[in-house]
Write a protein that holds these residues in place. Sequence first.
Motif, PDB file in Angstrom:
ATOM      1  N   LEU A 186      22.356 -23.858  49.708  1.00 43.87           N
ATOM      2  CA  LEU A 186      22.308 -22.418  49.464  1.00 43.87           C
ATOM      3  C   LEU A 186      21.019 -21.880  50.072  1.00 43.87           C
ATOM      4  CD1 LEU A 186      23.416 -19.874  48.087  1.00 43.87           C
ATOM      5  CD2 LEU A 186      22.275 -20.625  45.982  1.00 43.87           C
ATOM      6  N   ILE A 187      21.150 -20.878  50.931  1.00 44.27           N
ATOM      7  CA  ILE A 187      20.007 -20.205  51.545  1.00 44.27           C
ATOM      8  C   ILE A 187      19.918 -18.821  50.911  1.00 44.27           C
ATOM      9  CG2 ILE A 187      18.911 -19.452  53.683  1.00 44.27           C
ATOM     10  CD1 ILE A 187      19.575 -22.479  53.666  1.00 44.27           C
ATOM     11  N   LEU A 188      18.816 -18.549  50.220  1.00 48.31           N
ATOM     12  CA  LEU A 188      18.636 -17.261  49.555  1.00 48.31           C
ATOM     13  C   LEU A 188      17.487 -16.494  50.190  1.00 48.31           C
ATOM     14  CD1 LEU A 188      18.983 -18.203  45.762  1.00 48.31           C
ATOM     15  CD2 LEU A 188      20.694 -17.172  47.278  1.00 48.31           C
ATOM     16  N   ASN A 189      17.720 -15.229  50.440  1.00 49.53           N
ATOM     17  CA  ASN A 189      16.697 -14.330  50.958  1.00 49.53           C
ATOM     18  C   ASN A 189      16.566 -13.140  50.023  1.00 49.53           C
ATOM     19  OD1 ASN A 189      15.690 -15.303  53.647  1.00 49.53           O
ATOM     20  ND2 ASN A 189      17.894 -15.466  53.958  1.00 49.53           N
ATOM     21  N   GLY A 190      15.321 -12.825  49.681  1.00 52.82           N
ATOM     22  CA  GLY A 190      15.044 -11.781  48.714  1.00 52.82           C
ATOM     23  C   GLY A 190      14.832 -10.409  49.322  1.00 52.82           C
ATOM     24  N   PRO A 191      14.148  -9.553  48.565  1.00 57.30           N
ATOM     25  CA  PRO A 191      13.980  -8.147  48.920  1.00 57.30           C
ATOM     26  C   PRO A 191      13.429  -7.924  50.322  1.00 57.30           C
ATOM     27  CG  PRO A 191      13.178  -8.528  46.707  1.00 57.30           C
ATOM     28  CD  PRO A 191      13.507  -9.877  47.291  1.00 57.30           C
ATOM     29  N   ASN A 192      14.010  -6.954  50.981  1.00 59.88           N
ATOM     30  CA  ASN A 192      13.607  -6.436  52.291  1.00 59.88           C
ATOM     31  C   ASN A 192      13.949  -7.341  53.463  1.00 59.88           C
ATOM     32  OD1 ASN A 192      12.474  -3.950  51.335  1.00 59.88           O
ATOM     33  ND2 ASN A 192      10.777  -5.159  50.541  1.00 59.88           N
ATOM     34  N   TYR A 208      17.830  -7.364  44.812  1.00 55.84           N
ATOM     35  CA  TYR A 208      17.794  -7.283  43.360  1.00 55.84           C
ATOM     36  C   TYR A 208      17.429  -8.634  42.745  1.00 55.84           C
ATOM     37  CZ  TYR A 208      20.049  -2.944  44.498  1.00 55.84           C
ATOM     38  OH  TYR A 208      20.323  -1.726  45.042  1.00 55.84           O
ATOM     39  N   GLU A 209      16.351  -8.635  42.004  1.00 56.79           N
ATOM     40  CA  GLU A 209      15.858  -9.844  41.371  1.00 56.79           C
ATOM     41  C   GLU A 209      16.931 -10.511  40.507  1.00 56.79           C
ATOM     42  OE1 GLU A 209      11.817 -10.998  38.970  1.00 56.79           O
ATOM     43  OE2 GLU A 209      12.765  -9.078  38.479  1.00 56.79           O
ATOM     44  N   GLY A 210      17.626  -9.733  39.688  1.00 59.59           N
ATOM     45  CA  GLY A 210      18.641 -10.288  38.800  1.00 59.59           C
ATOM     46  C   GLY A 210      19.746 -11.009  39.544  1.00 59.59           C
ATOM     47  N   GLN A 211      20.146 -10.498  40.693  1.00 59.30           N
ATOM     48  CA  GLN A 211      21.177 -11.164  41.492  1.00 59.30           C
ATOM     49  C   GLN A 211      20.688 -12.515  41.974  1.00 59.30           C
ATOM     50  OE1 GLN A 211      24.695 -10.218  42.539  1.00 59.30           O
ATOM     51  NE2 GLN A 211      24.242 -12.380  42.431  1.00 59.30           N
ATOM     52  N   LEU A 212      19.446 -12.588  42.438  1.00 56.82           N
ATOM     53  CA  LEU A 212      18.878 -13.862  42.884  1.00 56.82           C
ATOM     54  C   LEU A 212      18.828 -14.856  41.728  1.00 56.82           C
ATOM     55  CD1 LEU A 212      16.014 -12.433  45.097  1.00 56.82           C
ATOM     56  CD2 LEU A 212      18.034 -13.652  45.932  1.00 56.82           C
ATOM     57  N   LEU A 213      18.434 -14.388  40.544  1.00 59.95           N
ATOM     58  CA  LEU A 213      18.391 -15.249  39.360  1.00 59.95           C
ATOM     59  C   LEU A 213      19.761 -15.840  39.076  1.00 59.95           C
ATOM     60  CD1 LEU A 213      16.238 -13.054  36.936  1.00 59.95           C
ATOM     61  CD2 LEU A 213      15.453 -14.879  38.443  1.00 59.95           C
ATOM     62  N   GLU A 214      20.789 -15.010  39.113  1.00 61.79           N
ATOM     63  CA  GLU A 214      22.142 -15.498  38.829  1.00 61.79           C
ATOM     64  C   GLU A 214      22.597 -16.515  39.864  1.00 61.79           C
ATOM     65  OE1 GLU A 214      24.742 -12.160  38.209  1.00 61.79           O
ATOM     66  OE2 GLU A 214      23.670 -11.567  36.380  1.00 61.79           O
ATOM     67  N   TRP A 215      22.314 -16.267  41.138  1.00 61.70           N
ATOM     68  CA  TRP A 215      22.709 -17.228  42.169  1.00 61.70           C
ATOM     69  C   TRP A 215      22.008 -18.571  41.959  1.00 61.70           C
ATOM     70  CZ3 TRP A 215      22.021 -13.178  46.596  1.00 61.70           C
ATOM     71  CH2 TRP A 215      23.190 -12.422  46.721  1.00 61.70           C
ATOM     72  N   PRO A 228      11.699 -15.777  48.787  1.00 59.34           N
ATOM     73  CA  PRO A 228      11.740 -14.779  47.724  1.00 59.34           C
ATOM     74  C   PRO A 228      11.194 -13.414  48.122  1.00 59.34           C
ATOM     75  CG  PRO A 228      10.582 -16.784  47.014  1.00 59.34           C
ATOM     76  CD  PRO A 228      10.755 -16.845  48.502  1.00 59.34           C
ATOM     77  N   GLY A 229      10.663 -13.272  49.347  1.00 55.40           N
ATOM     78  CA  GLY A 229      10.066 -12.003  49.731  1.00 55.40           C
ATOM     79  C   GLY A 229       8.910 -11.675  48.790  1.00 55.40           C
ATOM     80  N   LEU A 264       8.888 -10.960  45.780  1.00 57.67           N
ATOM     81  CA  LEU A 264       9.018 -11.547  44.448  1.00 57.67           C
ATOM     82  C   LEU A 264       8.181 -12.821  44.315  1.00 57.67           C
ATOM     83  CD1 LEU A 264      12.856 -11.089  43.907  1.00 57.67           C
ATOM     84  CD2 LEU A 264      11.012  -9.741  42.879  1.00 57.67           C
ATOM     85  N   THR A 265       7.860 -13.432  45.435  1.00 57.12           N
ATOM     86  CA  THR A 265       7.016 -14.627  45.475  1.00 57.12           C
ATOM     87  C   THR A 265       5.749 -14.443  44.660  1.00 57.12           C
ATOM     88  OG1 THR A 265       7.754 -15.097  47.730  1.00 57.12           O
ATOM     89  CG2 THR A 265       5.684 -16.109  47.047  1.00 57.12           C
ATOM     90  N   HIS A 266       5.193 -13.253  44.714  1.00 54.41           N
ATOM     91  CA  HIS A 266       3.838 -13.022  44.232  1.00 54.41           C
ATOM     92  C   HIS A 266       3.750 -12.588  42.770  1.00 54.41           C
ATOM     93  CE1 HIS A 266       3.301 -13.397  48.469  1.00 54.41           C
ATOM     94  NE2 HIS A 266       4.036 -12.326  48.676  1.00 54.41           N
ATOM     95  N   TYR A 267       4.899 -12.264  42.159  1.00 55.82           N
ATOM     96  CA  TYR A 267       4.801 -11.760  40.788  1.00 55.82           C
ATOM     97  C   TYR A 267       6.001 -12.043  39.892  1.00 55.82           C
ATOM     98  CZ  TYR A 267       7.866  -8.009  42.338  1.00 55.82           C
ATOM     99  OH  TYR A 267       8.928  -7.305  42.829  1.00 55.82           O
ATOM    100  N   SER A 268       7.068 -12.618  40.391  1.00 54.65           N
ATOM    101  CA  SER A 268       8.279 -12.752  39.579  1.00 54.65           C
ATOM    102  C   SER A 268       8.280 -14.049  38.775  1.00 54.65           C
ATOM    103  CB  SER A 268       9.543 -12.684  40.433  1.00 54.65           C
ATOM    104  OG  SER A 268      10.671 -12.870  39.577  1.00 54.65           O
ATOM    105  N   TYR A 269       7.839 -13.945  37.538  1.00 50.95           N
ATOM    106  CA  TYR A 269       7.908 -15.087  36.638  1.00 50.95           C
ATOM    107  C   TYR A 269       9.352 -15.368  36.243  1.00 50.95           C
ATOM    108  CZ  TYR A 269       2.882 -14.780  36.610  1.00 50.95           C
ATOM    109  OH  TYR A 269       1.580 -14.765  37.007  1.00 50.95           O
TER     110      TYR A 269
END
Length: 147
Positions: free
Chosen positions: A3-9, A51-58, A74-75, A77-82
């Motif tokens: 699974l390859i996930l890419n975050g915001p932006n 969307y952070e929540g979508q990444l969490l679910e995946w 994580p884009g 989100l790397t820097h602050y998403s606990y």
Amino acid sequence: MLLILNGPNLNRLGLREPGVYGSQTIEDLERQCEAWGAELGKAVTCRQSNYEGQLLEWIQEAQEQGFSGIVINPGALTHYSYALRDAISGQPLPVVEVHISNVDAREEFRHRSVTAAVCRGKISGLGFLGYRLGMEYLIDRENGVGA
């Protein structure tokens, strides 16, 4: 299956700061990852969300969907998403964090990753190649090669 996930932006690749991220698009990246997967004998599924929540679910669903590992950019989100950190650490699959740009050579706030500590490794500054290296690591690990 990886699974390859890419975050915001990251959906704005090719348009957003081409001097930093290059001129290739998210579609180019996904095609490249799929081609590398085929070359390496591994199916690849690419997903992107702002969307952070979508990444969490995946992440939470990855193992039950048959994935053996995750490569994630994580884009910001790397820097602050606990929450993202907890999702990664709360599931059993190995995860590799990647960044297209060299985050350590950029703004000070980008130097800290809250997610890297719960990933198997972090690759930064190698452009799209970082995704391939992350994929190779996960495949080698699955095959009992290396750490």
